[in-house]
Design a protein around this motif. Sequence first.
Motif, short mmCIF file in Angstrom:
data_model
loop_
_atom_site.label_atom_id
_atom_site.label_comp_id
_atom_site.label_asym_id
_atom_site.label_seq_id
_atom_site.Cartn_x
_atom_site.Cartn_y
_atom_site.Cartn_z
N CYS A 142 -16.80 -2.94 -11.79
CA CYS A 142 -16.89 -2.87 -10.33
C CYS A 142 -17.60 -4.11 -9.79
N TRP A 190 -10.06 -6.10 -4.40
CA TRP A 190 -10.32 -4.76 -3.88
C TRP A 190 -9.46 -3.69 -4.54
N GLY A 191 -8.26 -4.03 -4.93
CA GLY A 191 -7.42 -3.06 -5.63
C GLY A 191 -7.99 -2.73 -7.00
N TYR A 192 -8.49 -3.76 -7.69
CA TYR A 192 -9.13 -3.55 -8.98
C TYR A 192 -10.41 -2.73 -8.80
N LEU A 193 -11.15 -3.02 -7.74
CA LEU A 193 -12.36 -2.25 -7.44
C LEU A 193 -12.01 -0.78 -7.22
N GLU A 194 -10.95 -0.54 -6.48
CA GLU A 194 -10.55 0.84 -6.23
C GLU A 194 -10.26 1.57 -7.55
N THR A 195 -9.53 0.90 -8.42
CA THR A 195 -9.20 1.49 -9.72
C THR A 195 -10.46 1.75 -10.54
N LYS A 196 -11.33 0.75 -10.64
CA LYS A 196 -12.53 0.88 -11.46
C LYS A 196 -13.53 1.87 -10.85
N ALA A 197 -13.57 1.97 -9.54
CA ALA A 197 -14.45 2.95 -8.90
C ALA A 197 -14.00 4.37 -9.24
N GLY A 198 -12.70 4.58 -9.29
CA GLY A 198 -12.19 5.88 -9.71
C GLY A 198 -12.55 6.18 -11.15
#
Length: 93
Positions: free
Chosen positions: A27, A36-44
Motif C-alpha cells: 500500500c 490508485w488501482g494497485y492501492l485499491e487491490t492491496k487495500a482489499g
Amino acid sequence: MDTGVPSPAEERLAAAYTALLRRVSACAQAVENGHWGYLETKAGELAGAAADLEGVAALAKEAGHPVALRTVLADVAARAGNDRAVRALHPSS
C-alpha cells in the motif's frame, strides 16, 4: 518457554503478521507511485490479512499456550526478509 524454534501457534502468528505487513508495504508503495488501482487491490488484501491475523490471534489467545515474542519476531524477520514495513516497525528483528 522461548526455545528459538517456533511452535505451530507461533508459526501461524508470524505468517499472518508477515502477510499483513507485506500488504502495508505494498500500500505504501502504491501511494508513493500514485498507483490508485494497485492501492485499491492491496487495500482489499490488507483488510483480508487483518481479518486473518485477528482469527489467528484469537485462536492463540483461546488456546492459552504461551507465545514467545522473540521467537515470533525472529520468524517474521526470516519470512519477510527486507520488507520495508518489517524494517520500520521491528528494526532490531
